[in-house]
Design a protein around this motif. Structure first.
Motif, PDB file in Angstrom:
ATOM      1  N   GLU A  59       0.842  -1.187   0.000  1.00 50.46           N
ATOM      2  CA  GLU A  59       0.000   0.000   0.000  1.00 50.46           C
ATOM      3  C   GLU A  59       0.890   1.254   0.000  1.00 50.46           C
ATOM      4  OE1 GLU A  59      -2.887   2.358  -0.508  1.00 50.46           O
ATOM      5  OE2 GLU A  59      -3.348   0.210  -0.348  1.00 50.46           O
ATOM      6  N   PRO A  60       1.100   1.879  -1.130  1.00 50.04           N
ATOM      7  CA  PRO A  60       0.458   1.604  -2.412  1.00 50.04           C
ATOM      8  C   PRO A  60       1.070   0.369  -3.079  1.00 50.04           C
ATOM      9  CG  PRO A  60       2.095   3.318  -2.700  1.00 50.04           C
ATOM     10  CD  PRO A  60       2.026   3.039  -1.218  1.00 50.04           C
ATOM     11  N   PRO A  61       0.336  -0.266  -3.999  1.00 51.08           N
ATOM     12  CA  PRO A  61       0.875  -1.452  -4.661  1.00 51.08           C
ATOM     13  C   PRO A  61       1.996  -1.085  -5.626  1.00 51.08           C
ATOM     14  CG  PRO A  61      -1.234  -0.846  -5.622  1.00 51.08           C
ATOM     15  CD  PRO A  61      -1.031   0.059  -4.454  1.00 51.08           C
ATOM     16  N   VAL A  62       3.175  -1.641  -5.364  1.00 51.09           N
ATOM     17  CA  VAL A  62       4.354  -1.355  -6.179  1.00 51.09           C
ATOM     18  C   VAL A  62       5.097  -2.660  -6.437  1.00 51.09           C
ATOM     19  CG1 VAL A  62       6.582  -0.149  -6.271  1.00 51.09           C
ATOM     20  CG2 VAL A  62       4.602   0.991  -5.260  1.00 51.09           C
ATOM     21  N   VAL A  63       5.476  -2.875  -7.693  1.00 49.31           N
ATOM     22  CA  VAL A  63       6.356  -3.987  -8.036  1.00 49.31           C
ATOM     23  C   VAL A  63       7.688  -3.419  -8.492  1.00 49.31           C
ATOM     24  CG1 VAL A  63       4.484  -5.576  -8.636  1.00 49.31           C
ATOM     25  CG2 VAL A  63       5.472  -4.113 -10.418  1.00 49.31           C
ATOM     26  N   ALA A  79      11.783   7.199 -20.250  1.00 53.15           N
ATOM     27  CA  ALA A  79      11.317   8.140 -21.273  1.00 53.15           C
ATOM     28  C   ALA A  79       9.807   8.319 -21.261  1.00 53.15           C
ATOM     29  CB  ALA A  79      11.774   7.673 -22.656  1.00 53.15           C
ATOM     30  N   THR A  80       9.062   7.239 -21.032  1.00 52.52           N
ATOM     31  CA  THR A  80       7.600   7.299 -21.170  1.00 52.52           C
ATOM     32  C   THR A  80       6.846   7.200 -19.849  1.00 52.52           C
ATOM     33  OG1 THR A  80       7.331   4.910 -21.479  1.00 52.52           O
ATOM     34  CG2 THR A  80       7.812   6.231 -23.440  1.00 52.52           C
ATOM     35  N   GLY A  81       7.493   6.664 -18.807  1.00 52.55           N
ATOM     36  CA  GLY A  81       6.867   6.594 -17.498  1.00 52.55           C
ATOM     37  C   GLY A  81       5.856   5.484 -17.315  1.00 52.55           C
ATOM     38  N   GLU A  82       5.886   4.445 -18.158  1.00 48.48           N
ATOM     39  CA  GLU A  82       4.939   3.345 -17.980  1.00 48.48           C
ATOM     40  C   GLU A  82       5.477   2.058 -18.582  1.00 48.48           C
ATOM     41  OE1 GLU A  82       1.339   4.796 -19.745  1.00 48.48           O
ATOM     42  OE2 GLU A  82       2.082   4.586 -21.795  1.00 48.48           O
ATOM     43  N   PHE A  83       4.934   0.939 -18.102  1.00 45.22           N
ATOM     44  CA  PHE A  83       5.335  -0.369 -18.614  1.00 45.22           C
ATOM     45  C   PHE A  83       4.320  -1.413 -18.151  1.00 45.22           C
ATOM     46  CE2 PHE A  83       7.378   0.108 -14.498  1.00 45.22           C
ATOM     47  CZ  PHE A  83       7.294  -1.130 -13.887  1.00 45.22           C
ATOM     48  N   THR A  84       4.386  -2.594 -18.743  1.00 47.71           N
ATOM     49  CA  THR A  84       3.588  -3.728 -18.278  1.00 47.71           C
ATOM     50  C   THR A  84       4.519  -4.882 -17.936  1.00 47.71           C
ATOM     51  OG1 THR A  84       3.263  -4.689 -20.500  1.00 47.71           O
ATOM     52  CG2 THR A  84       1.613  -3.097 -19.716  1.00 47.71           C
ATOM     53  N   VAL A  85       4.063  -5.720 -17.021  1.00 51.05           N
ATOM     54  CA  VAL A  85       4.765  -6.954 -16.683  1.00 51.05           C
ATOM     55  C   VAL A  85       3.798  -8.100 -16.946  1.00 51.05           C
ATOM     56  CG1 VAL A  85       5.844  -8.340 -14.886  1.00 51.05           C
ATOM     57  CG2 VAL A  85       6.198  -5.860 -14.922  1.00 51.05           C
ATOM     58  N   ALA A 129      -0.492 -11.058 -25.181  1.00 50.54           N
ATOM     59  CA  ALA A 129      -1.832 -11.632 -25.320  1.00 50.54           C
ATOM     60  C   ALA A 129      -1.885 -13.074 -24.828  1.00 50.54           C
ATOM     61  CB  ALA A 129      -2.286 -11.553 -26.772  1.00 50.54           C
ATOM     62  N   GLY A 130      -0.802 -13.818 -24.981  1.00 45.42           N
ATOM     63  CA  GLY A 130      -0.790 -15.224 -24.596  1.00 45.42           C
ATOM     64  C   GLY A 130      -0.417 -15.482 -23.154  1.00 45.42           C
ATOM     65  N   SER A 131      -0.276 -14.432 -22.373  1.00 42.69           N
ATOM     66  CA  SER A 131       0.029 -14.599 -20.954  1.00 42.69           C
ATOM     67  C   SER A 131      -1.240 -14.444 -20.139  1.00 42.69           C
ATOM     68  CB  SER A 131       1.054 -13.556 -20.490  1.00 42.69           C
ATOM     69  OG  SER A 131       1.201 -13.589 -19.082  1.00 42.69           O
ATOM     70  N   PRO A 132      -1.445 -15.284 -19.125  1.00 45.75           N
ATOM     71  CA  PRO A 132      -2.685 -15.206 -18.347  1.00 45.75           C
ATOM     72  C   PRO A 132      -2.748 -14.033 -17.382  1.00 45.75           C
ATOM     73  CG  PRO A 132      -1.261 -16.899 -17.444  1.00 45.75           C
ATOM     74  CD  PRO A 132      -0.604 -16.421 -18.709  1.00 45.75           C
ATOM     75  N   VAL A 133      -1.620 -13.362 -17.123  1.00 46.91           N
ATOM     76  CA  VAL A 133      -1.587 -12.255 -16.166  1.00 46.91           C
ATOM     77  C   VAL A 133      -0.788 -11.098 -16.733  1.00 46.91           C
ATOM     78  CG1 VAL A 133      -0.882 -11.484 -13.865  1.00 46.91           C
ATOM     79  CG2 VAL A 133      -1.702 -13.827 -14.193  1.00 46.91           C
ATOM     80  N   ALA A 134      -1.317  -9.895 -16.578  1.00 50.97           N
ATOM     81  CA  ALA A 134      -0.570  -8.688 -16.930  1.00 50.97           C
ATOM     82  C   ALA A 134      -0.720  -7.675 -15.805  1.00 50.97           C
ATOM     83  CB  ALA A 134      -1.061  -8.097 -18.244  1.00 50.97           C
ATOM     84  N   VAL A 135       0.393  -7.073 -15.425  1.00 48.17           N
ATOM     85  CA  VAL A 135       0.421  -6.028 -14.401  1.00 48.17           C
ATOM     86  C   VAL A 135       0.756  -4.716 -15.106  1.00 48.17           C
ATOM     87  CG1 VAL A 135       1.425  -5.284 -12.209  1.00 48.17           C
ATOM     88  CG2 VAL A 135       1.263  -7.737 -12.741  1.00 48.17           C
ATOM     89  N   GLU A 136      -0.180  -3.773 -15.060  1.00 46.90           N
ATOM     90  CA  GLU A 136       0.003  -2.505 -15.748  1.00 46.90           C
ATOM     91  C   GLU A 136       0.522  -1.471 -14.758  1.00 46.90           C
ATOM     92  OE1 GLU A 136      -3.426  -1.415 -18.048  1.00 46.90           O
ATOM     93  OE2 GLU A 136      -3.882  -3.503 -18.553  1.00 46.90           O
ATOM     94  N   CYS A 137       1.634  -0.814 -15.104  1.00 47.34           N
ATOM     95  CA  CYS A 137       2.334   0.043 -14.154  1.00 47.34           C
ATOM     96  C   CYS A 137       2.678   1.409 -14.734  1.00 47.34           C
ATOM     97  CB  CYS A 137       3.654  -0.611 -13.719  1.00 47.34           C
ATOM     98  SG  CYS A 137       3.497  -2.230 -12.972  1.00 47.34           S
ATOM     99  N   THR A 138       2.727   2.389 -13.852  1.00 46.99           N
ATOM    100  CA  THR A 138       3.346   3.669 -14.150  1.00 46.99           C
ATOM    101  C   THR A 138       4.592   3.787 -13.288  1.00 46.99           C
ATOM    102  OG1 THR A 138       1.896   4.736 -12.524  1.00 46.99           O
ATOM    103  CG2 THR A 138       1.225   4.841 -14.842  1.00 46.99           C
ATOM    104  N   VAL A 151      13.839  -0.502 -10.790  1.00 47.60           N
ATOM    105  CA  VAL A 151      12.694   0.229 -11.334  1.00 47.60           C
ATOM    106  C   VAL A 151      11.466  -0.123 -10.510  1.00 47.60           C
ATOM    107  CG1 VAL A 151      11.235   0.612 -13.360  1.00 47.60           C
ATOM    108  CG2 VAL A 151      13.699   0.194 -13.649  1.00 47.60           C
ATOM    109  N   LEU A 152      10.858   0.882  -9.908  1.00 46.96           N
ATOM    110  CA  LEU A 152       9.674   0.687  -9.076  1.00 46.96           C
ATOM    111  C   LEU A 152       8.449   1.147  -9.857  1.00 46.96           C
ATOM    112  CD1 LEU A 152      11.295   2.177  -5.890  1.00 46.96           C
ATOM    113  CD2 LEU A 152      10.664  -0.217  -6.154  1.00 46.96           C
ATOM    114  N   GLY A 153       7.506   0.230 -10.043  1.00 51.52           N
ATOM    115  CA  GLY A 153       6.309   0.532 -10.819  1.00 51.52           C
ATOM    116  C   GLY A 153       5.062   0.547  -9.962  1.00 51.52           C
ATOM    117  N   ARG A 154       4.328   1.648  -9.991  1.00 54.56           N
ATOM    118  CA  ARG A 154       3.050   1.745  -9.275  1.00 54.56           C
ATOM    119  C   ARG A 154       2.010   0.966 -10.067  1.00 54.56           C
ATOM    120  NH1 ARG A 154       0.898   5.628  -5.655  1.00 54.56           N
ATOM    121  NH2 ARG A 154      -1.210   4.967  -5.104  1.00 54.56           N
TER     122      ARG A 154
END
Length: 216
Positions: A59-63, A79-85, A129-138, A151-154
């Motif tokens: 809390e807050p959720p961070v990976v 550069a862009t401030g976002e990513f997915t895992v 698309a073929g992964s069962p889980v995606a974590v969307e982060c800023t 790299v810490l992603g919210r």
């Protein structure tokens, strides 16, 4: 089980950095893999596996994942401030490994390796698309440590295939994650064992919670 043989000592002060890195990779195991998708400022999508990956905060959720050296993933996220895992499942083993190839910065690993991407819900970077889980982060923050950057992603959203969710949470038997070991070794899920954590009251034999002290 005990081993009567003497121990081998690995002293980082007495070893080459690359050699000690191989030792650490062989003992900090198994490691989950962050299949990080990012986009460069020029719009090129990058997809790369990072095996230094974990939850950093609830809390807050961070990976967090670690870039050893300044890899494309790190430069793009800065550069862009976002990513997915995306979770790395067994059925995409060869593709996960292939995306670790040192392609030039202007080349999309997903296209080269035949990995299908799809739009994310909350960020402008796609997910696998073929992964069962995606974590969307800023991007929350970065921390430079020697030759590496954490790299810490919210976490903005976790999306999971409906077929992999049971009783309100993702189920490991449906996810079938890959893990990294030492050298070129990988691991699959194997046996899943379940055991309840023991409260101190039960450990100490508090009569208010029954006769069983340990293990029930």
């Amino acid at each position: 089980m005990t081993d009567p043989s003497p121990r081998v000592q690995f002293d980082p002060a007495a070893m080459d950095g690359a050699a000690f890195y191989r030792v650490l990779n062989s003992v900090v195991v198994p490691r989950p893999i962050a299949w990080v998708c990012s986009r460069s400022a020029e719009g090129v999508v990058n997809l790369a596996p990072h095996s230094f990956y974990t939850v950093a905060c609830v809390e807050p959720p961070v990976v967090q994942f670690t870039s050893v050296g300044r890899k494309d993933s790190l430069r793009n996220v800065e550069a862009t401030g976002e990513f997915t895992v995306s979770l790395t499942p067994e059925w995409l083993f060869e593709q996960v490994n292939a995306t670790g190839t040192d392609f030039p910065p202007g080349v999309s690993e997903a296209e080269e390796c035949g990995v299908t991407l799809e739009p994310s819900e909350r960020v402008g970077v796609p997910r696998v698309a073929g992964s069962p889980v995606a974590v969307e982060c800023t991007l929350h923050a970065t921390l430079r440590l020697g030759d590496s950057t954490v790299v810490l992603g919210r976490v903005q959203l976790v999306s999971v295939w409906e077929s992999a969710v049971r009783d309100g949470r993702p189920r490991i038997e449906q996810l079938q994650p890959l893990a990294r070991l030492g050298g070129n070794e990988w691991s699959t899920l194997g046996e899943v064992r379940e055991i309840k954590r023991i409260s101190y009251r039960r450990w100490a034999g508090d009569p208010a919670i029954g006769e069983g002290v340990r293990g029930d």
